[in-house]
Design an enzyme around this catalytic site. Structure first.
Site, PDB file in Angstrom:
ATOM      1  N   ASN A  86     -94.405 -20.844  48.350  1.00 65.84           N
ATOM      2  CA  ASN A  86     -94.731 -22.077  49.153  1.00 65.84           C
ATOM      3  C   ASN A  86     -93.801 -22.892  49.692  1.00 65.84           C
ATOM      4  O   ASN A  86     -92.989 -22.337  50.277  1.00 65.84           O
ATOM      5  CB  ASN A  86     -95.232 -22.279  46.874  1.00 65.84           C
ATOM      6  CG  ASN A  86     -96.639 -23.364  47.724  1.00 65.84           C
ATOM      7  OD1 ASN A  86     -96.001 -24.858  48.282  1.00 65.84           O
ATOM      8  ND2 ASN A  86     -97.749 -23.114  47.641  1.00 65.84           N
ATOM      9  N   ARG A  87     -93.681 -24.104  49.516  1.00 67.27           N
ATOM     10  CA  ARG A  87     -93.241 -24.898  49.404  1.00 67.27           C
ATOM     11  C   ARG A  87     -91.960 -25.778  49.397  1.00 67.27           C
ATOM     12  O   ARG A  87     -92.064 -26.348  47.433  1.00 67.27           O
ATOM     13  CB  ARG A  87     -94.278 -26.494  50.736  1.00 67.27           C
ATOM     14  CG  ARG A  87     -95.318 -26.409  51.575  1.00 67.27           C
ATOM     15  CD  ARG A  87     -96.212 -27.089  51.004  1.00 67.27           C
ATOM     16  NE  ARG A  87     -96.724 -26.650  53.105  1.00 67.27           N
ATOM     17  CZ  ARG A  87     -97.993 -26.154  52.572  1.00 67.27           C
ATOM     18  NH1 ARG A  87     -97.989 -25.338  51.911  1.00 67.27           N
ATOM     19  NH2 ARG A  87     -98.563 -26.112  53.602  1.00 67.27           N
ATOM     20  N   HIS A 112     -92.631 -20.824  52.642  1.00 68.66           N
ATOM     21  CA  HIS A 112     -92.746 -19.319  52.316  1.00 68.66           C
ATOM     22  C   HIS A 112     -91.501 -18.645  52.685  1.00 68.66           C
ATOM     23  O   HIS A 112     -91.665 -17.273  53.350  1.00 68.66           O
ATOM     24  CB  HIS A 112     -94.510 -18.531  52.927  1.00 68.66           C
ATOM     25  CG  HIS A 112     -95.527 -18.538  52.074  1.00 68.66           C
ATOM     26  ND1 HIS A 112     -94.915 -19.330  50.215  1.00 68.66           N
ATOM     27  CD2 HIS A 112     -97.202 -18.596  52.777  1.00 68.66           C
ATOM     28  CE1 HIS A 112     -96.415 -18.851  50.366  1.00 68.66           C
ATOM     29  NE2 HIS A 112     -97.233 -19.611  50.972  1.00 68.66           N
ATOM     30  N   HIS A 186     -99.002 -11.882  49.128  1.00 68.78           N
ATOM     31  CA  HIS A 186     -99.723 -12.681  49.840  1.00 68.78           C
ATOM     32  C   HIS A 186    -101.383 -12.697  49.773  1.00 68.78           C
ATOM     33  O   HIS A 186    -101.286 -12.157  51.479  1.00 68.78           O
ATOM     34  CB  HIS A 186     -99.367 -13.937  50.897  1.00 68.78           C
ATOM     35  CG  HIS A 186     -99.583 -14.627  51.221  1.00 68.78           C
ATOM     36  ND1 HIS A 186    -101.454 -15.100  52.129  1.00 68.78           N
ATOM     37  CD2 HIS A 186     -99.339 -16.592  50.680  1.00 68.78           C
ATOM     38  CE1 HIS A 186    -101.193 -16.427  51.893  1.00 68.78           C
ATOM     39  NE2 HIS A 186    -100.640 -17.285  51.480  1.00 68.78           N
ATOM     40  N   SER A 187    -101.957 -11.195  49.585  1.00 66.56           N
ATOM     41  CA  SER A 187    -102.933 -10.365  49.804  1.00 66.56           C
ATOM     42  C   SER A 187    -104.268 -11.792  49.652  1.00 66.56           C
ATOM     43  O   SER A 187    -104.060 -12.534  49.428  1.00 66.56           O
ATOM     44  CB  SER A 187    -103.449  -9.646  49.269  1.00 66.56           C
ATOM     45  OG  SER A 187    -102.550  -8.719  49.175  1.00 66.56           O
ATOM     46  N   GLU A 312    -102.025 -16.442  44.400  1.00 65.96           N
ATOM     47  CA  GLU A 312    -100.686 -16.680  44.429  1.00 65.96           C
ATOM     48  C   GLU A 312    -100.313 -16.663  43.008  1.00 65.96           C
ATOM     49  O   GLU A 312    -100.601 -17.531  42.684  1.00 65.96           O
ATOM     50  CB  GLU A 312    -100.510 -16.732  45.614  1.00 65.96           C
ATOM     51  CG  GLU A 312    -100.805 -16.540  46.954  1.00 65.96           C
ATOM     52  CD  GLU A 312    -100.304 -17.992  47.297  1.00 65.96           C
ATOM     53  OE1 GLU A 312     -99.104 -18.188  47.673  1.00 65.96           O
ATOM     54  OE2 GLU A 312    -101.205 -18.735  48.799  1.00 65.96           O
TER      55      GLU A 312
END
Length: 345
Positions: A86-87, A112, A186-187, A312
């Site tokens: 994430n960020r 990411h 990250h599927s 996720e």
């Protein structure tokens, strides 16, 4: 430790072999994984009649993960994500009075892991076997300073597939210098063999609250209730219902019970499959796939917005900048551990 069963795809620009591995259980469930990005390229379920359903998005050829059409609107299909999921706000954080400035692959943040995170690395093969169940281990050493992060970080990911149709991945990591670690995978799931959109899928997230985000989708530190909002997934809810109101989902949900628990579920009435996700992490990030590029995926299926969804699992995003969030700092002598399990019923 043999990799005799691996398919050699090509040699990357650094001279490393890009390989494709297969895990298969007694039910015929088959998971294919490449050491490029530790990507899960397929997750194939067979029904009683022998028909197959590949429930994750991806490409038939590993080379297609490098295509311009895909990279222009890159979506991290099935890849390992690190050093941080994430960020991180401003691409910046401080540890022990030391400032660190990361590469920013979004205008105001790092997403990411930066421009070339774990998803774009060729991982080292570290072992594969069939006992007590099919498994594969991949390793990656992230050097000090990579994407701005301090410390040499040694990361291992172990994939395991058992006869209960449970696929798990387990991360471990150690560092020689205090750093930040918050890994995920990250599927993109589509339980209808990758066909159509996921708007008719139903999901359930075992969370009574979510993280507030600013205008750049960065966690602010405030925790909000989901009750009486379009983000209430405490009961199975059709994904498309909320999309009519808000356009997309891209939110971090704080699970109600900590520990290795059932944190999220998804099901398709069309295929009859149900996905359950178990994890030892406190957050499930639900992304509805609005920005999936229009590219040809497996079986000549054209992907596009809402072709798949992500659930996720990781710790709170931007936690390194928010003191009351769970700790994402890893110090020398400590071991990072994260395990997520996907169960198909």
């Amino acid at each position: 430790m043999t990799k005799d069963k691996a398919i050699h795809c090509f040699t990357d620009p650094s001279g490393k072999d890009v390989l494709l591995f297969t895990l298969q259980n007694s039910k015929g469930t088959e998971v294919m994984i490449t050491n490029y990005g530790a990507i899960i390229t397929s997750f194939i379920i067979r029904d009683e009649d022998g028909k197959t359903n590949d429930i994750v998005l991806g490409f038939d050829r590993i080379q297609d993960y490098f295509s311009a059409d895909y990279l222009t609107e890159y979506s991290w299909f099935g890849a390992a994500v690190g050093r941080t999921a994430n960020r991180i706000k401003g691409g910046h954080f401080r540890i022990d009075d030391q400032e660190y400035y990361l590469t920013r692959n979004r205008e105001t943040s790092q997403l990411h892991g930066g421009d070339s995170g774990f998803d774009r690395k060729t991982w080292e093969f570290a072992g594969q076997g069939d006992s007590p169940q099919p498994w594969l281990r991949l390793n990656y050493c992230s050097p000090d300073g990579e994407e701005g992060f301090p410390g040499n970080l040694d990361v291992s990911i172990l994939f395991e597939l058992n006869d209960a149709n449970e696929l798990s991945y387990t991360y471990t990591a150690v560092t020689d210098k205090t750093t930040v670690v918050n890994l995920t995978h990250h599927s993109y799931f589509n339980l209808d063999n990758g066909n159509g959109t996921i708007e008719d899928h139903e999901i359930k997230i075992h969370a009574s609250s979510l993280l507030e985000q600013d205008d750049d989708l960065v966690a602010t530190g405030t925790i909000l209730p989901v009750a009486n909002t379009v983000f209430d997934f405490r009961n199975f809810t059709r994904i498309g219902n909320g999309l009519k109101e808000i356009g997309e989902y891209d939110k971090s949900f704080v699970v109600d019970q900590q520990g290795t628990n059932l944190v999220a579920e998804a099901r398709s009435l069309r295929s009859g499959l149900q996905l359950q996700i178990f994890c030892n992490e406190p957050v499930v990030h639900f992304y509805s796939g609005k920005w999936i590029p229009e590219v040809k995926g497996k079986n000549d299926i054209m992907y596009g917005p809402f072709s798949g969804f992500c659930l996720e699992t990781h710790k709170h995003p931007n936690a390194v900048n928010i003191p009351h969030f769970p700790n994402t700092i890893l110090r020398p002598g400590e071991t990072y551990h994260q395990k997520t399990l996907y169960k198909i019923i």
